[in-house]
Enzyme design. Structure first.
Site, PDB file in Angstrom:
ATOM      1  N   ASP A  20      46.732  23.218  72.454  1.00  0.00           N
ATOM      2  CA  ASP A  20      45.581  23.747  71.488  1.00  0.00           C
ATOM      3  C   ASP A  20      44.340  24.004  72.140  1.00  0.00           C
ATOM      4  O   ASP A  20      44.063  23.425  73.218  1.00  0.00           O
ATOM      5  CB  ASP A  20      45.468  22.630  70.452  1.00  0.00           C
ATOM      6  CG  ASP A  20      44.519  22.978  69.233  1.00  0.00           C
ATOM      7  OD1 ASP A  20      44.795  24.388  68.913  1.00  0.00           O
ATOM      8  OD2 ASP A  20      43.842  22.355  68.685  1.00  0.00           O
ATOM      9  N   MET A  21      43.352  24.675  71.549  1.00  0.00           N
ATOM     10  CA  MET A  21      42.174  24.951  72.094  1.00  0.00           C
ATOM     11  C   MET A  21      40.998  24.315  71.583  1.00  0.00           C
ATOM     12  O   MET A  21      40.442  23.464  72.081  1.00  0.00           O
ATOM     13  CB  MET A  21      41.737  26.801  71.699  1.00  0.00           C
ATOM     14  CG  MET A  21      40.474  27.157  72.343  1.00  0.00           C
ATOM     15  SD  MET A  21      40.202  28.896  72.295  1.00  0.00           S
ATOM     16  CE  MET A  21      39.763  28.984  70.559  1.00  0.00           C
ATOM     17  N   ASP A  22      40.623  24.445  70.181  1.00  0.00           N
ATOM     18  CA  ASP A  22      39.397  23.693  69.598  1.00  0.00           C
ATOM     19  C   ASP A  22      39.721  22.265  69.546  1.00  0.00           C
ATOM     20  O   ASP A  22      40.765  21.704  69.053  1.00  0.00           O
ATOM     21  CB  ASP A  22      39.103  24.240  68.225  1.00  0.00           C
ATOM     22  CG  ASP A  22      38.646  25.567  68.138  1.00  0.00           C
ATOM     23  OD1 ASP A  22      38.068  25.883  69.132  1.00  0.00           O
ATOM     24  OD2 ASP A  22      39.048  26.349  67.374  1.00  0.00           O
ATOM     25  N   ASP A 179      44.344  17.551  69.247  1.00  0.00           N
ATOM     26  CA  ASP A 179      43.383  16.654  68.449  1.00  0.00           C
ATOM     27  C   ASP A 179      43.721  16.646  66.982  1.00  0.00           C
ATOM     28  O   ASP A 179      42.829  15.581  66.514  1.00  0.00           O
ATOM     29  CB  ASP A 179      42.059  17.284  68.901  1.00  0.00           C
ATOM     30  CG  ASP A 179      41.817  18.479  68.116  1.00  0.00           C
ATOM     31  OD1 ASP A 179      40.746  18.512  67.310  1.00  0.00           O
ATOM     32  OD2 ASP A 179      42.594  19.367  68.112  1.00  0.00           O
TER      33      ASP A 179
END
Length: 242
Positions: A20-22, A179
């Site tokens: 994932d990124m954020d 996250d």
């Protein structure tokens, strides 16, 4: 969905790693929450953004905003709100963009050991560029999948299923780094295992990750293979969490 089983010792290739990124590549959830809070204030809403994000993080911004209202909002209006939030977020985060500690070294080590690497996020093209290209991270990813590449965002499995398909790797041979609770559920729905990154949630908030990490300073690709051997079955997604 039935459990998928993987014996990493019998696998000819190392597992693919999907990020994932954020909140995973960067620790930006507090800034995301601040941007949402400023938007809500402007709209005259009293919703507390941080608790909302802890519950719904991983969804596209427009879908998160819709949850604040008790009545349906036209998509054009939601898109406008999402654009306003995105402007606020970029302004607030402009000088704070930093890769999570240890991330680059971990990505380099994973590539050196033959792992395919993908990115699967609910963010769109310009937001991806805002992080990936500014931090020069795009070169570490074989595949990038964003919100415009799939019909449904997390907690649906589409983002991670699409990423695995583009990588050419079976879902059971993929490890997702997440996250968010909804992102973890998306991984399980896609038939994948998950490593939880505790930038915004506590370890106890996740269902059944391979492990939990604060950042990438102590994790190695070799350790992931050991963890896979200890969790041969993909956890079943929990409806109450998704």
């Amino acid at each position: 969905m039935s459990n998928s089983t993987l014996n990493p010792q019998n696998s000819t290739l190392p597992p693919a790693l999907i990020f994932d990124m954020d909140g995973v590549l960067v620790d930006n959830t507090p800034v995301q929450a601040r941007a949402f809070q400023l938007l809500f204030r402007d709209l005259g809403l009293t919703t507390k953004a941080l608790p909302l994000l802890k519950r719904l993080n991983g969804m596209p911004a427009g879908e998160i905003i819709q949850h604040v209202f008790r009545h349906p909002i036209p998509k054009k209006q939601l898109d406008s709100y999402a654009e306003q939030r995105e402007f606020l977020y970029r302004t607030l985060y402009w000088d704070k963009r930093r890769a999570l500690p240890g991330l680059v070294d971990f990505l380099k080590a994973a590539r050196a050991e033959g792992h395919k690497i993908g990115l699967g996020t609910g963010s769109g093209g310009p937001t991806l560029s805002y992080i990936l290209d500014h931090l020069d991270l795009r070169r570490y990813f074989d595949v990038v999948v964003g919100k415009d590449d799939v019909p449904r965002g997390k907690p649906h499995p589409d983002t991670y299923s699409r990423t695995a398909a583009k990588l050419g790797v079976a879902p059971e041979n993929c490890i997702v780094f997440e996250d968010a609770v909804l992102g973890e559920q998306a991984a399980y729905r896609a038939g994948m295992r998950c490593v939880a990154v505790t930038t915004s949630l506590k370890a106890k908030d996740f269902q059944a990750p391979l492990t939990t990490i604060n950042d990438f300073t102590t994790l190695t690709p070799a350790q992931l293979l050991e963890m896979l051997a200890q969790q041969p079955d993909v956890p079943q997604p929990q409806k109450r969490r998704g």
